[in-house]
Design a protein around this motif. Structure first.
Motif, PDB file in Angstrom:
ATOM      1  N   ALA A  53       0.844  -1.197   0.000  1.00 58.78           N
ATOM      2  CA  ALA A  53       0.000   0.000   0.000  1.00 58.78           C
ATOM      3  C   ALA A  53       0.878   1.245   0.000  1.00 58.78           C
ATOM      4  O   ALA A  53       2.056   1.196   0.354  1.00 58.78           O
ATOM      5  N   PHE A  54       0.287   2.382  -0.389  1.00 62.05           N
ATOM      6  CA  PHE A  54       1.035   3.644  -0.423  1.00 62.05           C
ATOM      7  C   PHE A  54       0.061   4.795  -0.273  1.00 62.05           C
ATOM      8  O   PHE A  54      -1.155   4.641  -0.452  1.00 62.05           O
ATOM      9  N   THR A  55       0.625   5.945   0.064  1.00 57.95           N
ATOM     10  CA  THR A  55      -0.197   7.152   0.193  1.00 57.95           C
ATOM     11  C   THR A  55       0.347   8.225  -0.745  1.00 57.95           C
ATOM     12  O   THR A  55       0.280   8.075  -1.951  1.00 57.95           O
ATOM     13  N   ASP A  56       0.885   9.297  -0.205  1.00 63.91           N
ATOM     14  CA  ASP A  56       1.337  10.410  -1.024  1.00 63.91           C
ATOM     15  C   ASP A  56       2.702  10.159  -1.655  1.00 63.91           C
ATOM     16  O   ASP A  56       3.507   9.368  -1.132  1.00 63.91           O
ATOM     17  N   ALA A  57       2.961  10.838  -2.761  1.00 61.18           N
ATOM     18  CA  ALA A  57       4.270  10.774  -3.399  1.00 61.18           C
ATOM     19  C   ALA A  57       5.341  11.200  -2.406  1.00 61.18           C
ATOM     20  O   ALA A  57       5.169  12.171  -1.660  1.00 61.18           O
ATOM     21  N   GLY A  58       6.424  10.446  -2.375  1.00 62.38           N
ATOM     22  CA  GLY A  58       7.524  10.756  -1.473  1.00 62.38           C
ATOM     23  C   GLY A  58       7.434  10.075  -0.121  1.00 62.38           C
ATOM     24  O   GLY A  58       8.388  10.107   0.658  1.00 62.38           O
ATOM     25  N   THR A  59       6.300   9.444   0.179  1.00 65.73           N
ATOM     26  CA  THR A  59       6.136   8.716   1.437  1.00 65.73           C
ATOM     27  C   THR A  59       6.279   7.228   1.168  1.00 65.73           C
ATOM     28  O   THR A  59       5.608   6.689   0.278  1.00 65.73           O
ATOM     29  N   GLY A  60       7.156   6.558   1.921  1.00 68.05           N
ATOM     30  CA  GLY A  60       7.449   5.154   1.669  1.00 68.05           C
ATOM     31  C   GLY A  60       6.221   4.262   1.729  1.00 68.05           C
ATOM     32  O   GLY A  60       5.302   4.475   2.526  1.00 68.05           O
ATOM     33  N   ALA A  61       6.206   3.245   0.864  1.00 68.32           N
ATOM     34  CA  ALA A  61       5.110   2.281   0.837  1.00 68.32           C
ATOM     35  C   ALA A  61       5.121   1.422   2.095  1.00 68.32           C
ATOM     36  O   ALA A  61       6.151   1.241   2.742  1.00 68.32           O
ATOM     37  N   THR A  62       3.955   0.886   2.437  1.00 68.17           N
ATOM     38  CA  THR A  62       3.802   0.006   3.593  1.00 68.17           C
ATOM     39  C   THR A  62       3.239  -1.329   3.119  1.00 68.17           C
ATOM     40  O   THR A  62       2.957  -1.516   1.938  1.00 68.17           O
ATOM     41  N   GLY A  63       3.034  -2.219   4.085  1.00 67.78           N
ATOM     42  CA  GLY A  63       2.281  -3.425   3.796  1.00 67.78           C
ATOM     43  C   GLY A  63       0.796  -3.139   3.936  1.00 67.78           C
ATOM     44  O   GLY A  63       0.370  -1.978   4.004  1.00 67.78           O
ATOM     45  N   CYS A  64       0.005  -4.202   3.964  1.00 65.35           N
ATOM     46  CA  CYS A  64      -1.447  -4.078   4.098  1.00 65.35           C
ATOM     47  C   CYS A  64      -1.895  -4.682   5.424  1.00 65.35           C
ATOM     48  O   CYS A  64      -1.421  -5.746   5.817  1.00 65.35           O
TER      49      CYS A  64
END
Length: 204
Positions: free
Chosen positions: A40-51
């Motif tokens: 999963a991810f949010t805004d550009a420049g913020t590292g992706a996470t798991g779900c």
């Protein structure tokens, strides 16, 4: 004057901190190979996470309704590539427009493909369908043998929230190497065939 805990609250506070530490999720484990893994991810420049629930700090993701997939836990996502190396595939999902940069032990590996200007698509939740969609951003990266630790960051994220897939498989030999190997095996077979033919003629 700095604030300090009174002796009355020190023990309960310490117990609460210890309990929170023990309840915290463990470090990420090794990811399985040959499996589509959803992050999963949010805004550009913020590292992706798991779900969630694999990564309690990540958002709830919509699982694939087609090709079997697994939710990723908290990054970094680690694995060991075989002697032939590994092929990493990253592909956007659902609505197009997202693009990613990929890091291995914090070193930039590369970027997923540019999104065609003005184009829009929604490939849904199946990673195989998304890979076949020309509008979806995707990337293929060959990684060397040994240990790897992956993290991803969206370069572009128009909606500010989404999920996508990665897949790690053993790398196949380069076409040139495979061709040389085939020619080598063929060359080894020629003298045997010639010898067999010669023996047959002499016997006649």
């Amino acid at each position: 004057m700095p604030r300090t805990l009174s002796r009355r609250w020190a023990a309960p506070f310490a117990a609460a901190v210890l309990g929170a530490t023990l309840a915290a999720p463990a470090c990420a484990g090794a990811i399985p190979l040959d499996t589509f893994l959803q992050f999963a991810f949010t805004d550009a420049g913020t590292g992706a996470t798991g779900c969630d629930p694999a990564d309690p700090a990540g958002p709830i993701c919509i699982p694939s309704s087609g090709t079997p997939t697994v939710f990723l836990d908290a990054p970094a996502w680690i694995f060991d590539a075989p002697a032939s190396g590994a092929l990493l595939t990253v592909v956007d999902a659902f609505a197009s427009g997202d693009r990613f940069e990929i890091f291995d032990f914090g070193v930039l590996v590369g970027f997923t493909s540019l999104i065609p200007r003005g184009a829009f698509s929604d490939c849904g939740d199946d990673p195989v369908n998304c890979l076949a969609d020309a509008v979806m951003s995707k990337g293929f990266f060959v990684l060397g043998p040994g240990s790897h630790s992956l993290t991803l960051t969206p370069l572009e994220s128009p909606s500010g929230l989404g999920s996508a897939y990665l897949h790690v498989a053993a790398a196949v030999p380069a076409p040139a190497s495979a061709l040389l190997a085939a020619l080598g095996l063929a060359a080894l077979g020629v003298p045997r065939r010639a010898r067999t033919t010669l023996q047959t003629k002499e016997a006649a």
